[in-house]
Design an enzyme around this catalytic site. Sequence first.
Site: not given
Ligand code: NAD
Length: 432
Positions: A250, A321, A149, A261, A328, A11, A254, A121
Amino acid sequence: MKLTIVGSGYVGLVAGTCFADSGNDVICVDVDASKIKALNGGKIPIYEPGLEEMVHKNVREKRLSFSTDLAAAVSQSEVVFIAVGTPEGETGDADLQHVLSAAEQIGKALKRYTVIVDKSTVPVGTADRVRETVSRVTDQPFDVVSNPEFLKEGAAIDDFLKPDRVVIGTSSDQARRIMGELYAPFVRTENPILFMDPRSAELTKYAANAMLATRISFMNDIAQLCERVGADVDAIRKGLGADKRIGYPFLFPGVGYGGSCFPKDVKALVATARDFGIEFDLLRAVERTNDQQKRLLLNKAARHYGDLSGKHFAVWGLAFKPRTDDMREAPSLVMIEGLLGKGATIAAHDPVATQVARRHFNDRVRYTETPYDALDKADGLFILTEWNEFRRPDFDRMKKLMKQPVVFDGRNIFDPFRMRERGFVYFGIGRP
Ligand SMILES: NC(=O)c1ccc[n+]([C@@H]2O[C@H](COP(=O)([O-])OP(=O)(O)OC[C@H]3O[C@@H](n4cnc5c(N)ncnc54)[C@H](O)[C@@H]3O)[C@@H](O)[C@H]2O)c1
């Protein structure tokens, strides 16, 4: 505008890059020094279509940079996004340790009025907790905004640049104006910015993911019923989707939903409801169906072969996907562990997730360069991710390579009748 994005994962990196691409000066920060080193060396630590080119372009044009120095980045920024992970906690609730630790560090670094945005989130009430955390360590003025997001991995850039809607939860006029300006380039085609209070914004995100997960589990249960009564879930999907009140997205059955998420967000919403005295039975059933669905092909294989020990299988698709390397909570994890646990051996192919898969399975799985290489002497093929390149294979070549022409199609990408005509033993999901 000058922005800091704290957390450079799926994100944070996409959001930071897209904000830079619309002219802002963006610093993406992460605690993971190896990630920042890679990014500074021009390497993108995740696979997301179109991201690499966009990162390089914005770095070249000096609007995008990467750093581990949160304080320096925050002190220059007008808006700071928290986009760190919110993994599942011990009781299913969202673990906020990364969010609150980021909030504290941001608070200590503030030098003037700043908008702090919860992009991760996070459960209802987190904006209040972030505000309290920041207040404890600064006298500078600030506002906390909830801006969940909705991007999808695999189409993240498009989703970010052209969102169906932008949700902004704030009670501050100043923050509202700043956030409105920041998002204006992405909402030029009448897609709305929905301003609301922070609690509603926080809950909107969980409600959206829980509803999508519910549709998937609903269709998976209908598919189970189809198998019992001799109906075809794909015909039913079309019949349902044509109803404007329902729509097509959706409705594909599957091998269960996965990813970073849906599984954790459904659990977190159940936990929030419980904290407020509500048992969200519907979502517990959604989860139960999903857990069963991830083992469905394993059960079908056990019924077909009897003993799986000594059998050799091909797996097509490891990512949760298509168009991502994210594994994950991927159904492939459950399937492959299940097959290995029963004494089978596995050769697997995924267009981009092999490196990530190695972290899970090491050398317990053989990874192949092409889908066909995985089929060599296989007793059966499991299709677990619907990558486009799997949809029109050379079936004769497949049959020649395989020891037994048996296909377990976990994504219903092939036509059952045509597969049998071609001489395959074919198992789909919810199809006669
Ligand atoms: N991946 C998706 O498709 C998606 C979509 C919408 C919302 N989200 C939400 O967005 C958030 C992030 O998801 P993601 O998939 O990007 O996670 P991710 O694990 O890919 O990335 C998170 C990053 O944050 C860093 N981090 C952790 N603690 C930190 C700190 N104190 N300072 C700086 N960096 C730090 C980690 O090292 C990591 O690189 C979650 O809450 C997730 O639920 C994810």
